[in-house]
Design an enzyme around this catalytic site. Structure first.
Site, short mmCIF file in Angstrom:
data_model
loop_
_atom_site.label_atom_id
_atom_site.label_comp_id
_atom_site.label_asym_id
_atom_site.label_seq_id
_atom_site.Cartn_x
_atom_site.Cartn_y
_atom_site.Cartn_z
N ARG A 87 6.33 4.88 -0.29
CA ARG A 87 5.16 5.76 -0.27
C ARG A 87 4.90 6.16 1.18
O ARG A 87 4.55 5.31 2.00
CB ARG A 87 3.94 5.04 -0.86
CG ARG A 87 2.66 5.81 -0.71
CD ARG A 87 1.46 5.15 -1.42
NE ARG A 87 0.27 5.90 -1.11
CZ ARG A 87 -0.73 5.48 -0.33
NH1 ARG A 87 -0.71 4.26 0.18
NH2 ARG A 87 -1.74 6.26 -0.07
N HIS A 131 -3.52 11.59 4.32
CA HIS A 131 -3.85 10.24 4.81
C HIS A 131 -4.59 10.42 6.14
O HIS A 131 -4.19 9.89 7.17
CB HIS A 131 -2.58 9.40 4.94
CG HIS A 131 -2.82 7.91 4.91
ND1 HIS A 131 -2.24 7.06 3.98
CD2 HIS A 131 -3.58 7.11 5.69
CE1 HIS A 131 -2.62 5.81 4.21
NE2 HIS A 131 -3.44 5.81 5.25
N GLU A 177 -7.52 6.94 0.01
CA GLU A 177 -8.79 6.27 0.33
C GLU A 177 -9.93 7.25 0.67
O GLU A 177 -10.37 7.35 1.81
CB GLU A 177 -8.61 5.26 1.47
CG GLU A 177 -7.71 4.11 1.08
CD GLU A 177 -7.84 2.90 1.99
OE1 GLU A 177 -8.54 2.98 3.02
OE2 GLU A 177 -7.27 1.85 1.65
N ASN A 317 -5.62 1.00 -3.83
CA ASN A 317 -5.32 0.15 -2.68
C ASN A 317 -6.20 -1.09 -2.82
O ASN A 317 -7.42 -0.96 -2.95
CB ASN A 317 -5.66 0.86 -1.38
CG ASN A 317 -4.77 2.07 -1.12
OD1 ASN A 317 -3.88 2.39 -1.90
ND2 ASN A 317 -5.02 2.75 -0.01
N TYR A 319 -7.18 -4.74 -1.22
CA TYR A 319 -7.08 -5.69 -0.11
C TYR A 319 -8.00 -6.89 -0.26
O TYR A 319 -7.66 -8.00 0.11
CB TYR A 319 -7.43 -5.00 1.22
CG TYR A 319 -6.35 -4.07 1.72
CD1 TYR A 319 -5.33 -4.54 2.52
CD2 TYR A 319 -6.36 -2.71 1.39
CE1 TYR A 319 -4.34 -3.69 3.00
CE2 TYR A 319 -5.37 -1.86 1.86
CZ TYR A 319 -4.36 -2.36 2.66
OH TYR A 319 -3.38 -1.53 3.12
N GLU A 378 -1.46 0.19 -2.15
CA GLU A 378 -1.43 -0.63 -0.94
C GLU A 378 -1.96 -2.02 -1.23
O GLU A 378 -2.90 -2.19 -2.02
CB GLU A 378 -2.30 -0.05 0.20
CG GLU A 378 -1.79 1.21 0.81
CD GLU A 378 -2.68 1.74 1.94
OE1 GLU A 378 -3.40 0.93 2.59
OE2 GLU A 378 -2.65 2.96 2.16
C1 GBH Z 1 -5.89 1.11 4.48
O1 GBH Z 1 -7.28 1.17 4.67
C2 GBH Z 1 -5.24 2.36 4.95
O2 GBH Z 1 -4.88 3.23 3.91
C3 GBH Z 1 -4.13 2.14 5.91
O3 GBH Z 1 -3.91 3.32 6.62
C4 GBH Z 1 -4.44 0.96 6.81
O4 GBH Z 1 -3.50 0.81 7.83
C5 GBH Z 1 -4.51 -0.27 5.93
O5 GBH Z 1 -5.45 -0.12 4.92
C6 GBH Z 1 -4.82 -1.55 6.66
O6 GBH Z 1 -6.09 -1.54 7.19
O7 GBH Z 1 -12.69 -1.31 2.03
O8 GBH Z 1 -14.96 -1.96 1.71
O9 GBH Z 1 -13.30 -3.60 2.21
C7 GBH Z 1 -7.67 1.12 5.97
C8 GBH Z 1 -9.03 0.78 6.44
C9 GBH Z 1 -10.94 0.69 5.12
C10 GBH Z 1 -9.59 -1.31 5.36
C11 GBH Z 1 -12.16 -0.11 5.19
C12 GBH Z 1 -10.85 -2.08 5.49
C13 GBH Z 1 -13.02 -2.32 4.98
C14 GBH Z 1 -14.10 -2.01 4.06
N1 GBH Z 1 -9.84 0.02 5.66
N2 GBH Z 1 -11.89 -1.48 4.79
S1 GBH Z 1 -13.73 -2.24 2.42
#
Ligand code: GBH
Length: 472
Positions: A87, A131, A177, A317, A319, A378
């Site tokens: 991707r 992006h 995002e 995505n 995390y 992601e």
């Molecule tokens: C992604 O989000 C991106 O798509 C990518 O470019 C980046 O490198 C990767 O993650 C790693 O950071 O979402 O409410 O938990 C990037 C930035 C957005 C991750 C805000 C952390 C924190 C708030 N992010 N998020 S929340």
């Protein structure tokens, strides 16, 4: 334990469905470099990074991983670590340097060569159209996503790319995002990091809009998605598939009983009302509109239909859990539970660690909006990677993270949640936005002085898992 059990692979019974895609992900600004080559226009991130003090150590994407010149080597590396899908994102200002007007043939030429190289080695290309690297001209002329001019320009650009690459790229993601770029760029986001503490994230254009204007930007972002879906269908091929890649706010039930599970689903639907929910339902929730009151976005029924244009898949995505949830007898039917100060975290300040989110997030997408294909577009973590004396990078914490997250994803697929693939963020260490090159997310280590690439221990794990199509 008898001999045959002892020697059986650990992965027996933890397999993913046949045809599952094992992907890696990147984005244009974070890896390409070549910021002003071959006719590329300036983006809002170029301008931001060139402003001293905005990015840690004044790092920038000017050179980054130099992927623009090293894409063949990078594709060979992806192949060697077992990836079957990739991707990547397309830099809009390479294609339309001023955002609109005449396409730049050298810009589309780069992505055409990239796609050919991927197909030549047997890696399936998945392209993201936005992006975050908006052509600067659209920011300066119209105020970026504050204007419907940008929305329309995005759909034109998306249709053009689908026409050019649609013979070889079968999966397009419109926008990456929504929640991140709108909240960080137009509001200035506060993120809960445990113990009642918050951190503030920022991004260009660094605005702090009042609620009505902010809701309008949110609306324009999803409208851009909807118009792009239509443009991609109009200019792609009969087998072109299209969806989004959203950083959904994920509500995890604090306890796994039906009451908690239901409360968490309600929370996820409401917390994503302006983005994921409206794209999948074609309407704003009553609670969202009531809460917004006079600050609600202005929209027409036709726009809502556009926003809700049917997608072929949902990309998410994933995390971290954003909130833990318990049921409540009062509206909205759930309450959020504070995240403890001692909650486990990964290396990024915002990265609350709980692998269960990889189970709940796709399950909720299915239970709330029906069984459409899901891609984990992601998932990954930053780690304090260092090169050890023997030249290896022993990122045991990332291996732990991968194994834990994919175990939960496998739990979801084993229950019938239709997840069709997983993309690890990221293929290589790269420019982590405001954090610069310091926050390493790659399966492959990059020395940013020499640009030498070295697969980490986690790449070895990924290769085994991809090869066995199972948690290892
Ligand atoms: C992604 O989000 C991106 O798509 C990518 O470019 C980046 O490198 C990767 O993650 C790693 O950071 O979402 O409410 O938990 C990037 C930035 C957005 C991750 C805000 C952390 C924190 C708030 N992010 N998020 S929340």
């Amino acid at each position: 334990m008898n001999a045959s059990t002892a020697s059986a692979p650990a992965s027996v019974g933890r397999r993913f469905p046949d045809g599952f895609h094992w992907g890696v992900a990147t984005s244009a600004y974070q890896i390409e470099g070549a910021w002003n080559e071959d006719g590329k226009g300036e983006s809002i991130w170029d301008r931001f990074a060139h402003t001293p003090g905005k990015i840690k150590n004044n790092d920038s994407g000017d050179v980054a991983n130099d992927h623009y010149h090293r894409y063949q080597e990078d594709i060979a590396l992806m192949k060697s670590i077992g990836a079957t899908a990739y991707r990547f994102s397309i830099a809009w200002p390479r294609i339309f340097p001023e955002g609109t007007g005449q396409p730049n043939p050298k810009g589309i030429g780069f992505y055409s060569r990239l796609v050919d190289e991927l197909l030549a080695v047997g890696i399936e290309p998945f392209a993201t159209l936005y992006h975050w690297d908006l052509p600067l001209a659209l920011q300066d002329r119209y105020g970026g996503w504050q204007s419907k001019e940008t929305v329309k320009a995005f759909a034109d650009y998306a249709g053009y790319v689908a026409g050019q690459l649609g013979d070889r790229v079968k999966h397009f993601f419109t926008i990456n995002e929504f929640r991140s770029f709108v909240e960080a760029g137009y509001r200035g986001t506060d993120v809960q990091v445990g113990g009642g503490k918050t951190i503030r994230l920022g991004a260009p254009p660094e605005l702090q809009l009042p609620p009505a204007e902010l809701n309008q930007v949110r609306h324009h972002a999803v409208l851009g998605h909807g118009l792009a879906v239509q443009a991609i269908r109009a200019h792609g091929r009969a087998d072109t598939k299209v969806g989004f890649a959203e950083n959904m706010a994920a509500a995890v039930p604090a306890i796994g009983t039906p009451e908690y599970v239901k409360a968490a689903e309600t929370a996820t639907r409401e917390l994503n009302a302006a983005f994921l929910t409206v794209m999948l339902e074609g309407r704003y929730t009553n609670a969202y509109l009531a809460d917004a009151g006079k600050d609600a976005p202005k929209f027409t029924d036709e726009e809502l239909t556009t926003i809700g244009s049917p997608v072929d898949f949902a990309g998410i995505n994933v995390y971290r859990p954003n909130v833990y949830v318990a049921p409540s007898g009062q509206p909205p039917g759930y309450r959020t539970i504070p995240i403890s100060a001692s909650h486990p975290k990964m290396a990024s300040a915002w990265h609350i660690f709980d692998p269960e989110v990889m189970y709940w997030a796709p399950r909720q997408v299915t239970s709330l909006w029906g069984p459409k294909p899901i891609f984990i577009t992601e998932n990954g973590c930053a780690a304090a990677d260092t090169v050890s004396g023997d030249g290896n990078i022993y990122d045991s914490d990332r291996v732990m993270f991968l194994r834990a997250c994919l175990s939960q994803l496998q739990r979801a697929t084993s229950e019938g949640v239709p997840v069709h693939g997983y993309f690890h963020w990221s293929a290589q260490d790269n420019l982590e936005w405001l954090s610069g090159f310091g926050d390493r997310f790659g399966l492959i280590y990059v020395d940013f002085d020499t640009l030498e690439r070295t697969p980490k221990l986690s790449a070895r794990w990924f290769r085994e898992a991809a090869c066995q199509n199972a948690v290892v």
